[in-house]
Structure formats: C-alpha cells, structure tokens
Design an enzyme around this catalytic site. Structure first.
Site, PDB file in Angstrom:
ATOM      1  N   GLU A 237      14.578 -68.007  15.588  1.00  0.00           N
ATOM      2  CA  GLU A 237      14.700 -66.675  16.188  1.00  0.00           C
ATOM      3  C   GLU A 237      14.152 -65.597  15.261  1.00  0.00           C
ATOM      4  OE1 GLU A 237      15.192 -66.647  19.187  1.00  0.00           O
ATOM      5  OE2 GLU A 237      16.122 -68.598  19.479  1.00  0.00           O
TER       6      GLU A 237
ATOM      7  N   ASP B 231       9.043 -72.451  16.174  1.00  0.00           N
ATOM      8  CA  ASP B 231       9.527 -73.750  15.685  1.00  0.00           C
ATOM      9  C   ASP B 231       8.976 -74.057  14.301  1.00  0.00           C
ATOM     10  OD1 ASP B 231      11.135 -74.377  17.825  1.00  0.00           O
ATOM     11  OD2 ASP B 231       9.673 -75.668  18.820  1.00  0.00           O
TER      12      ASP B 231
END
Length: 629
Positions: free
Chosen positions: A478, A541
């Site tokens: 995030e 990611d």
C-alpha cells in the site's frame, strides 16, 4: 511433489490445493475468501442471536438488527413475490419522453435506480481538500467494453444469459413473453451504443489521466434532451458551477446516445435494468434468478443462502456499525500497536531506499520523502462510528424495499451535501470487518481494516518473518501505491500535481515499461494476462516485497524461507474457469499464482534461500530482474 525451485505457489500451497473446496455459492476459495467467510459466519451467528433475542445486542447495532429482521422475513418476502419489482417500475412506466425523464432523473438517482447517469461528490484531483462534483459514464451490461469485440467468444453466451435472466424476471412481474422479448432486445440495442464510447478497464486504471474539468454551461451543452444543469442543481440542492468528467469521449457523443430517436429503446433499458436490480427485494426465488447472470460470469454454482443474503443486505447499509462490533470483539489494542510499529518500520525502510536511490535526482528524492512523511496511517477501524448511521431509523411497519430506498436516499443526500466543502480526512472507505487494505491517493493515506489483520496475514505472537512476509508485504504494497504510475502523480497533500523533474519522470516511466515487459506473454490456466491492466498492482507488489524484505532482514533471527513461504501462502487460491477469465479481463490485480511467483524472481535472497539455480522454473537471470523502489 512440486518443488519450490520450480513453482513457489504450488509447492507451498500443495496440500491446501489438494483439499480446499470451492463453496457452491462462491466463485473461488482463497486466503482472502476463507478469512472473509469465517468473519461473516461469526458475525452472522451473533446477528441471528441478537435478532432472536437470545443475546443482548449492543445499542449501537439497533438499526442494523432492525434492517436484518426485515431482510430476513422471507415468509413475507415470498408472499409478496414480484410486487417490489412492479412497485419500483411505476415511476419509470410513467415516463413518456426524455423531457419526462429529465424532470424525474434526480429523484431516480437519489432513490438508487439505474438511470445510466453515474455521478457523485468526491475530493477534487486538483484540490484534494475540497469536494467536487464528478461525472462518470454509463456502465455496460457486460463487464468491460472489450467483451463486445466481434472476436470475443464470450460476448454471445453472456448476452444470452443476461437476456434469459431479464426475460424471466419481466414475465414474473406481469409482462407477456412477447413484451419481455421486446424490452430485452431494446435494452441490448441501447447497450450496444456504449462500448465504443466508454473507457475500457485498462483505460480506467490510468485514473490520473481521467480528469476533465468543465463549466456547468459547457457540460449542459452536451445534451439538449436532458437539462443537465437542473438535474445537478436538484441533486446537490445548490447551483454547481463546475463538474469533472472521467471521460470526454462519451460526452462528445452523448447527443446521439440520448437523442429523441433512442427514447423507446432507452425506456426499455430502464425497465430491464431496474427489474433486475429491484428483484433483490423480491421473493427468494426471484432474488436467486436475479443473480444468475453474475453466476454465469463467475462460475458460482448457486446463489447465497437466504440467511447470507439478509445479512449482506443489512450490512450494505449499516456495515460501519457492525465493523465497530467486530473490532471490539476481535482486534486488541496490543495488535493495533504492533501493526503500527510494523508500518513505521516499513516507512523507515522506504525513506532509506529513497534516500539512497541511484536513479532519481536530489530534487525528486526530496519531494518523494516529503510525500512519504505525510502519509496518514489508519489501522483497524475509524476513530468513531459516523453518527449518521446511528441516527438513521428503520421503519418496521414499512416494506424492506421502501426502507432500503429511504436509507439509500439519506446516504446519497449526505454525500451530495458535501459539495464544495472541506474534505473529511477521517473517513474510511472500508468497514472494520473488511478483509482488504488500500491506499487513497487523495488523502495520501494507507488504510488497514481489522478484518485483514488476522491469520494467515497477521498473528500477534508468531515469528516476525512470517508477519513481514504476510501483512508486512501488504503494508509495504500500500505504501508503494503512493509511488506507482498513478499515485506518483499526486503530491503529499493528495492533489494531482507533477513533483518530478522531466528526466526523473522519463526514467520512472521507462522502469515501469520494463515491468510491463516482464509480465508480457504470461498466462494463467491458458488465459493471457494483460500487463498494462495490472501494472500499478505489479509495481506495488514488487515495491512491497522489496521494502518488507529489508524490514524483516533488519530483525533478529530472520528466516528468508519463512518470509517467502508466508508470501506464497497468502496468495493461495482455487477458482472456477469462468472466474479466472473474468478476473483476467477486468481485475487490475494479477492472478494470485502469478502474484506469488513473479515478484520473488527479482530477489537474490529468494534464490539463496531455496538454492534456486539456472534451469529451475523459478529462476530469472540477473540481467532480466526488474526493480523500481
């Protein structure tokens, strides 16, 4: 037996993949769905006990329980049959022209009807501390404009499934077979006007580009059959001077879509779409049939149980109240403090990586660190339950549909009333029991509901390497969204503002292209993955793993094998073939197996931990490894 060296995902999840079963009312089984369903089962059991009086309900859950009782009164709902649909269609049947529609449009929107107009009040991209009026495009019947391509084999079967569902519901509501056929065919004719005009999912993912300010006069000029100025003023209750369009392409052609010649097919589109929507408030048989198209898309074998549906409907209106109950029951202050500590460590790692970055200039690094230092952290749950959910009442003497419309209207009024006011940065987009997390570029905040702060992502007492491979990588994921190809366009205050030097931005875009290239030609179960659609999530990611790995290595007794094994475990998933195809077409996230396997191929620590060498399935040559943050 699968070797980690050849397939990390399959090796780590081998036993789970053998034994896990996809529930007939679900399209997949995964770490996310397993946790979500366990939370739902727990909350539903308590809800049922509260509703029956077997246990004393907290006072703040009264509205939620009252709506749940109405939704769960299936004897009454089954007795009513299709009456909610017939009642809901009356305002639409009374319309005989676009002039009539124009006058009724605001009320239809406020009451939750499908009107083809998707508008609302959101933070302004250019001035993130103020709410602006936003105008989206109509949605298509099929999940994405790409489904309408002549060579897409799913187009015909899916439209047939939608037609069958809609016809059945229309006939159940009192239409003849011939009438229902006309309505369905007309609805598809109107729908066919949209695919070449609306943004594809791939275009939507580049949301920093989808910001087109227009004066109210210029916007109103797009249509002469509908008074857009009066429509917006009635919605907001004030005169609005400016709107933001997500796309100009659709609105430049809108006069053709909403021309007087199209009125007959548009009215039948309204009838068809709202028949499908309001069937959710009808008998259980009609509710089940109204979900048949969705199940065709996902491959789910059956509809949710009547009890699950009643709970979901009540949760959709009062989820923040139930989230408060969930966090009190399941999320300890110690866990919150521990997660907060992990987040600060992750941000410190990011600060270190930016400080020692070898491809950015000093001006951009300074700006990036400034943005990082301004990220707001939200853990577990909102500081307080929004008072509006405590104040709203459910009328037990009124119908379920009438209550739902009233509650939806109150929420719509609340949100629209915020136009041109200061943004409430304390607001959450997810309830505390949600199994997910998100970065909000306009508040520059990272948000972690209590729902995801459970196993297999996080457990207060387990080895830190496992927590870093699980929730740690999610946290850093995030944070990385603040610096993906969208987030990087927003400044520390959440406004769309280029803080990059020209050369640094060019290098950033080149490195993003390298990630696209690394994901090109990949497939999942024979289905191609769109590397442009999944770019921002792949960046997150990759950056998330990089930062989480460094943070974990800074701790005592670090185990790389445990870190990477936990990473693979959180992405375990089994899915129906239909669901795999759907996600590959519309989901900005890569398929779970590839999320587990692809990022790790860029880290020497992974190769060292599992003695991976050239020739192994998981090997990637050093010159082919990609890195961004």
């Amino acid at each position: 037996m699968v070797r980690v060296q050849d397939d990390l995902f399959s090796a780590i999840n081998e036993e789970w993949l053998k034994t896990a079963k996809i529930r007939p009312d679900m399209p997949s089984a995964s770490s996310f769905t397993d946790l979500y369903l366990s939370i739902e089962d727990d909350m539903r059991a308590d809800t049922k006990a509260f509703a029956s009086g077997a246990e004393q309900s907290p006072t703040y859950l009264k509205n939620f329980i009252d709506l749940y009782k109405l939704a769960g009164d299936w004897d009454k709902r089954n007795e009513e049959g299709a009456e909610p649909i017939r009642k809901a269609l009356k305002p639409i049947l009374a319309l005989n022209s676009f002039r009539d529609f124009s006058l009724a449009l605001a009320d239809l929107d406020l009451n939750g009807y499908a009107s083809s107009f998707n508008v609302g009040v959101t933070p302004d991209f250019k001035q993130a501390d103020r709410y602006i009026f936003w105008v989206d495009e109509p949605g298509t019947i099929l999940p994405d404009s790409t489904y309408y391509a002549d060579d897409n084999p799913q187009k015909g079967p899916l439209l047939t499934a939608w037609s069958k569902m809609t016809s059945h519901l229309l006939i159940a509501s009192g239409y003849s077979s011939k009438q229902s056929e006309t309505i369905v065919e007309d609805a598809k004719k109107f729908d066919a006007l949209l695919p070449k005009l609306v943004l594809s999912r791939e275009e939507q993912t580049e949301y920093y580009k989808n910001y087109h300010p227009k004066s109210i006069e210029d916007f109103s000029a797009y249509l002469d059959t509908i008074d857009l100025n009066a429509y917006i003023e009635k919605l907001v209750g004030k005169k609005v001077d400016k709107v933001i369009l997500s796309s100009e392409r659709f609105w430049k052609a809108a006069k053709e879509v909403y021309s007087e010649d199209q009125w007959p097919i548009f009215k039948n589109w309204l009838i068809a779409k709202n028949t499908n929507y309001f069937a959710s408030f009808a008998s259980y048989d009609l509710f089940k049939f109204a979900g048949s198209f969705s199940r065709t898309l996902t491959g789910a074998a059956q509809a949710p149980s009547s009890e699950r549906e009643a709970y979901a409907l009540a949760h959709s209106q009062f989820g923040f109240l139930l989230g408060e109950y969930f966090r009190i029951k399941h999320f300890s202050p110690e866990a919150k403090s521990n997660v907060e500590s992990m987040i600060h460590k992750m941000i410190a790692v990011y600060r270190d990586r930016l400080t020692h970055n070898d491809w950015l200039g000093p001006k951009t690094i300074k700006k990036a660190i400034n943005k990082l230092d301004h990220i707001a952290i939200k853990i577990g749950y909102p500081d307080k339950v929004p008072t509006r959910f405590l104040e709203r009442k459910v009328d037990q003497t009124a119908t379920l549909m009438d209550n739902y419309i009233s509650l939806s209207r109150q929420e719509a009024r609340f949100r629209l009333s915020r136009w041109n006011t200061k943004v409430d940065t304390s607001e959450w987009d997810m309830t505390a029991d949600t199994v997910n997390a998100y970065y909000d570029p306009q508040s520059n905040s990272i948000n972690f509901p209590a729902g995801i702060l459970q196993l297999p992502f996080y457990e207060f007492k387990r080895d830190p390497a496992a927590n870093y491979g699980g929730i740690g990588a999610v946290i850093a994921h995030e944070v990385s969204h603040a610096f993906d190809t969208n987030g990087a366009r927003f400044d520390e205050k959440g406004s769309l503002n280029n803080w990059w030097t020209k050369d640094d931005l060019k290098e950033f875009e080149n490195r993003a292209k390298a990630i696209v290239q690394a994901w090109t030609n990949l497939k999942i179960d024979g289905v191609p993955v769109n590397p442009k659609l999944t770019l921002t999530e792949n960046i997150a990611d990759l950056g998330g793993m990089s930062a989480a790995l460094q943070a974990a290595e800074n701790g005592d007794h670090f185990s790389a094998r445990l870190f990477f094994s936990t990473w693979a475990a959180i992405w375990r998933m089994k899915a129906n073939d239909e669901y795999v195809k759907l996600l590959a077409s519309i989901d900005e996230h890569a398929p779970n197996k590839l999320r587990a396997n692809e990022p790790v191929k860029n880290f020497q620590e992974f190769f060292d931990a599992f003695a991976i060498k050239k020739g192994d399935g998981m090997y990637r040559a050093p010159e082919d490894r990609v890195k961004l943050w």
